[in-house]
Design a protein around this motif. Structure first.
Motif, PDB file in Angstrom:
ATOM      1  N   GLU A   1       0.787  -2.720 -12.466  1.00 36.98           N
ATOM      2  CA  GLU A   1       0.134  -3.285 -13.866  1.00 36.98           C
ATOM      3  C   GLU A   1      -1.444  -3.785 -13.111  1.00 36.98           C
ATOM      4  OE1 GLU A   1       1.347  -6.659 -16.444  1.00 36.98           O
ATOM      5  OE2 GLU A   1       3.432  -5.829 -16.585  1.00 36.98           O
ATOM      6  N   GLU A   2      -0.970  -4.005 -12.168  1.00 38.16           N
ATOM      7  CA  GLU A   2      -2.381  -4.045 -11.034  1.00 38.16           C
ATOM      8  C   GLU A   2      -2.918  -2.992 -10.892  1.00 38.16           C
ATOM      9  OE1 GLU A   2      -2.545  -5.977  -6.797  1.00 38.16           O
ATOM     10  OE2 GLU A   2      -0.753  -7.582  -7.764  1.00 38.16           O
ATOM     11  N   THR A   3      -2.481  -1.746 -10.375  1.00 38.70           N
ATOM     12  CA  THR A   3      -3.338  -0.472 -10.101  1.00 38.70           C
ATOM     13  C   THR A   3      -3.210  -0.167 -11.683  1.00 38.70           C
ATOM     14  OG1 THR A   3      -0.917   1.065  -9.685  1.00 38.70           O
ATOM     15  CG2 THR A   3      -2.343  -0.340  -7.789  1.00 38.70           C
ATOM     16  N   GLY A   4      -3.241  -0.158 -12.598  1.00 35.43           N
ATOM     17  CA  GLY A   4      -3.656   0.857 -13.633  1.00 35.43           C
ATOM     18  C   GLY A   4      -2.047   1.463 -13.750  1.00 35.43           C
ATOM     19  N   LEU A   5      -1.261   1.848 -12.665  1.00 36.92           N
ATOM     20  CA  LEU A   5      -0.299   3.259 -12.752  1.00 36.92           C
ATOM     21  C   LEU A   5       0.277   2.666 -14.254  1.00 36.92           C
ATOM     22  CD1 LEU A   5       0.798   3.910  -9.224  1.00 36.92           C
ATOM     23  CD2 LEU A   5       0.017   5.378 -11.347  1.00 36.92           C
ATOM     24  N   ILE A   6       0.669   1.551 -14.781  1.00 45.47           N
ATOM     25  CA  ILE A   6       1.778   1.335 -16.142  1.00 45.47           C
ATOM     26  C   ILE A   6       1.263   1.769 -17.034  1.00 45.47           C
ATOM     27  CG2 ILE A   6       0.017  -0.658 -16.958  1.00 45.47           C
ATOM     28  CD1 ILE A   6       3.530  -0.758 -16.705  1.00 45.47           C
ATOM     29  N   GLU A   7       0.349   2.299 -17.441  1.00 43.39           N
ATOM     30  CA  GLU A   7      -0.301   3.053 -18.328  1.00 43.39           C
ATOM     31  C   GLU A   7       0.236   4.392 -18.193  1.00 43.39           C
ATOM     32  OE1 GLU A   7      -4.563   2.515 -19.721  1.00 43.39           O
ATOM     33  OE2 GLU A   7      -4.787   1.040 -18.829  1.00 43.39           O
TER      34      GLU A   7
ATOM     35  N   ARG B   1       3.122   6.661  -7.187  1.00 51.59           N
ATOM     36  CA  ARG B   1       2.176   7.491  -7.867  1.00 51.59           C
ATOM     37  C   ARG B   1       2.877   8.535  -7.833  1.00 51.59           C
ATOM     38  NH1 ARG B   1      -2.956   6.277  -9.235  1.00 51.59           N
ATOM     39  NH2 ARG B   1      -3.657   4.209  -7.894  1.00 51.59           N
ATOM     40  N   ARG B   2       3.377   9.160  -6.433  1.00 56.52           N
ATOM     41  CA  ARG B   2       4.519  10.126  -6.615  1.00 56.52           C
ATOM     42  C   ARG B   2       5.330  10.374  -7.109  1.00 56.52           C
ATOM     43  NH1 ARG B   2       4.201  10.295  -0.992  1.00 56.52           N
ATOM     44  NH2 ARG B   2       6.214   9.195  -1.481  1.00 56.52           N
ATOM     45  N   ALA B   3       6.300   9.250  -7.359  1.00 56.80           N
ATOM     46  CA  ALA B   3       7.547   8.952  -8.147  1.00 56.80           C
ATOM     47  C   ALA B   3       7.244   9.346  -9.659  1.00 56.80           C
ATOM     48  CB  ALA B   3       7.626   8.052  -8.081  1.00 56.80           C
ATOM     49  N   LEU B   4       5.801   9.300 -10.107  1.00 56.95           N
ATOM     50  CA  LEU B   4       5.461   9.483 -11.634  1.00 56.95           C
ATOM     51  C   LEU B   4       5.617  11.183 -11.940  1.00 56.95           C
ATOM     52  CD1 LEU B   4       3.046   6.697 -12.818  1.00 56.95           C
ATOM     53  CD2 LEU B   4       5.229   8.278 -14.119  1.00 56.95           C
ATOM     54  N   GLU B   5       5.171  11.568 -10.278  1.00 59.68           N
ATOM     55  CA  GLU B   5       4.692  13.237 -10.464  1.00 59.68           C
ATOM     56  C   GLU B   5       6.212  14.080 -10.350  1.00 59.68           C
ATOM     57  OE1 GLU B   5       1.188  13.757  -7.873  1.00 59.68           O
ATOM     58  OE2 GLU B   5       0.947  12.225  -9.106  1.00 59.68           O
ATOM     59  N   GLN B   6       7.196  13.000  -9.977  1.00 61.13           N
ATOM     60  CA  GLN B   6       7.749  13.512  -8.634  1.00 61.13           C
ATOM     61  C   GLN B   6       9.494  13.326  -9.349  1.00 61.13           C
ATOM     62  OE1 GLN B   6       8.236  13.730  -4.664  1.00 61.13           O
ATOM     63  NE2 GLN B   6       6.427  15.292  -4.630  1.00 61.13           N
ATOM     64  N   ASN B   7       8.765  12.819 -10.604  1.00 61.88           N
ATOM     65  CA  ASN B   7      10.478  12.564 -11.843  1.00 61.88           C
ATOM     66  C   ASN B   7      11.627  11.498 -10.558  1.00 61.88           C
ATOM     67  OD1 ASN B   7      10.680  12.961 -13.917  1.00 61.88           O
ATOM     68  ND2 ASN B   7      10.454  15.084 -13.595  1.00 61.88           N
TER      69      ASN B   7
ATOM     70  N   LEU C   1       0.914  -0.965   0.251  1.00 61.28           N
ATOM     71  CA  LEU C   1       0.086  -0.191   0.152  1.00 61.28           C
ATOM     72  C   LEU C   1       0.545   1.577   0.223  1.00 61.28           C
ATOM     73  CD1 LEU C   1      -2.901  -0.914   2.910  1.00 61.28           C
ATOM     74  CD2 LEU C   1      -3.228  -0.435  -0.161  1.00 61.28           C
ATOM     75  N   LEU C   2       1.654   1.151   0.638  1.00 61.93           N
ATOM     76  CA  LEU C   2       2.253   2.082   0.707  1.00 61.93           C
ATOM     77  C   LEU C   2       3.162   2.568  -0.575  1.00 61.93           C
ATOM     78  CD1 LEU C   2       4.581   1.635   4.244  1.00 61.93           C
ATOM     79  CD2 LEU C   2       2.784   3.356   4.029  1.00 61.93           C
ATOM     80  N   LEU C   3       3.417   1.075  -1.283  1.00 60.27           N
ATOM     81  CA  LEU C   3       4.112   1.148  -2.250  1.00 60.27           C
ATOM     82  C   LEU C   3       3.911   1.715  -3.423  1.00 60.27           C
ATOM     83  CD1 LEU C   3       7.460   0.580  -2.608  1.00 60.27           C
ATOM     84  CD2 LEU C   3       6.772  -0.981  -4.018  1.00 60.27           C
ATOM     85  N   GLU C   4       2.181   2.159  -3.721  1.00 58.61           N
ATOM     86  CA  GLU C   4       1.686   2.778  -4.426  1.00 58.61           C
ATOM     87  C   GLU C   4       1.807   3.762  -4.290  1.00 58.61           C
ATOM     88  OE1 GLU C   4      -3.060   0.422  -4.452  1.00 58.61           O
ATOM     89  OE2 GLU C   4      -3.362   1.877  -5.902  1.00 58.61           O
ATOM     90  N   ASN C   5       1.086   4.907  -3.200  1.00 62.28           N
ATOM     91  CA  ASN C   5       1.334   5.944  -2.937  1.00 62.28           C
ATOM     92  C   ASN C   5       2.492   6.396  -3.301  1.00 62.28           C
ATOM     93  OD1 ASN C   5      -0.908   6.363  -1.880  1.00 62.28           O
ATOM     94  ND2 ASN C   5      -0.358   5.834   0.086  1.00 62.28           N
TER      95      ASN C   5
END
Ligand code: C2E
Ligand code: MG
Ligand code: MG
Ligand code: MG
Length: 292
Positions: free
Chosen positions: A82-88, A32-38, A25-29
């Motif tokens: 993949e599970e969360t859809g963040l892969i897109e 998300r942030r990692a994608l935004e914060q490069n 769970l921690l990793l999912e959040n």
């Protein structure tokens, strides 16, 4: 008593929410942030022609520069993505990054033939995925023939009729297509023949002991022959020793990729390798010579 038991059970569930579930769970959040914060990085691993010793391409491999955990391997976050859809968004980011970087190198006179990008099933099955690819090519200016897309064998075979349609769309754009982790899925040869692909990538599990295990050798040899009989190129993944290179070269394998030549490198490290050597050259015994 029942109440007490229920309470215990609830407690049990809480403690059974193990470290790894909480971590997830921690990793999912975090992701998300990692994608935004490069915080994501693309590394590049050279692919080498066994006949000439030259670099014939690069595979783009994503990493996560995590603030607490350090540089994380994609095996620890791609399944979550993949599970969360963040892969897109993640996959689209890697694609654009790799295309932009490769085009930048081309413009600087550094021509490493092509860059290969991994696609996850979910990304590939996205409605209109071909438009995403076309848009990235337009935006970055990368010629389509410099881009290769990799789709795993199991993903390709999952809904093979749909795969054929998508691969045809992509192939019509002029880019090339490779089947990754070949040998680990369940290929229908009839479908394989109908895919507009150029390359099979022999999975590392058949290469690890190819030079000293008869069964692995038989499988690797069969895949090399299958590829050539279908007029496809074949590349071996995970080559770590000269003796594997030699075995593969003698059986006509076209290319290799692995730690023997180079680990996946940061952009800077790759540029150092390329400027040191212009190209990576090996001799017939598979000994690495950095020259020319
Ligand atoms: P893959 O596409 O089969 O990539 C090859 C993996 O083998 C890479 O692991 C690479 O670092 C590793 N490798 C290469 N040579 C050797 C060797 O000589 N020995 C050993 N032991 N390993 C070697 P990596 O970078 O950890 O990536 C693992 C997997 O994560 C990839 O397997 C791919 O399935 C997935 N992946 C990586 N980047 C992306 C991405 O941008 N998008 C998607 N969808 N998946 C990705
Ligand atoms: Mg791959
Ligand atoms: Mg692979
Ligand atoms: Mg793999």
């Amino acid at each position: 008593r029942a109440k007490a038991a229920g309470k215990n059970r609830a407690q049990f569930y809480v403690s059974a929410m193990s470290d790894s579930a909480v971590n997830y769970l921690l990793l999912e959040n975090d992701l998300r942030r990692a994608l935004e914060q490069n915080e994501l990085r693309v590394f590049y691993q050279p692919q080498v022609d066994l006949n000439t010793g030259r670099i014939t391409g690069l595979e783009a491999l994503v990493r996560w520069q995590h603030k607490d955990r350090g540089l994380m391997s994609p095996v620890h976050f791609i399944p979550l993505a993949e599970e969360t859809g963040l892969i897109e968004p993640l996959g689209a980011w890697v694609l654009e990054q790799a295309c932009a970087r490769f085009q930048h190198w081309l413009a600087a006179g550094i021509d490493l033939c092509k860059v290969a990008v991994n696609l996850s099933t979910r990304q590939f099955r996205q409605e209109g995925f071909e438009h995403t690819v076309a848009q990235v090519l337009r935006k970055t200016g990368l010629p389509a023939q410099c881009l290769e897309l990799e789709i795993t064998e199991s993903s390709a075979m999952e809904n093979a009729a749909n795969t054929i349609n998508m691969l045809n769309c992509l192939s019509d754009m002029g880019l090339s297509l490779a089947i990754d982790d070949f040998g680990t899925g369940y290929s229908s040869l009839a479908y394989l023949q109908r895919f507009p692909i150029q390359k099979l990538k022999i999975d590392r599990s058949f290469i690890t002991n190819v030079d000293r295990d008869d069964q692995e050798a038989a499988i690797a040899k069969s895949i090399i022959d299958l590829a050539h009989n279908m007029s496809l190129e074949v590349i071996a993944e995970g080559v770590e020793r000269a003796s594997q290179c030699q075995w593969l070269g003698e059986r006509g394998c076209d290319q290799v990729q692995g730690y023997f030549y180079s680990k996946p490198l940061s952009e800077e490290a790759l540029m150092n390798l390329v400027s040191d050597s212009e190209r990576v050259i090996c001799d017939a015994s598979g000994v690495r010579l950095l020259s020319q």
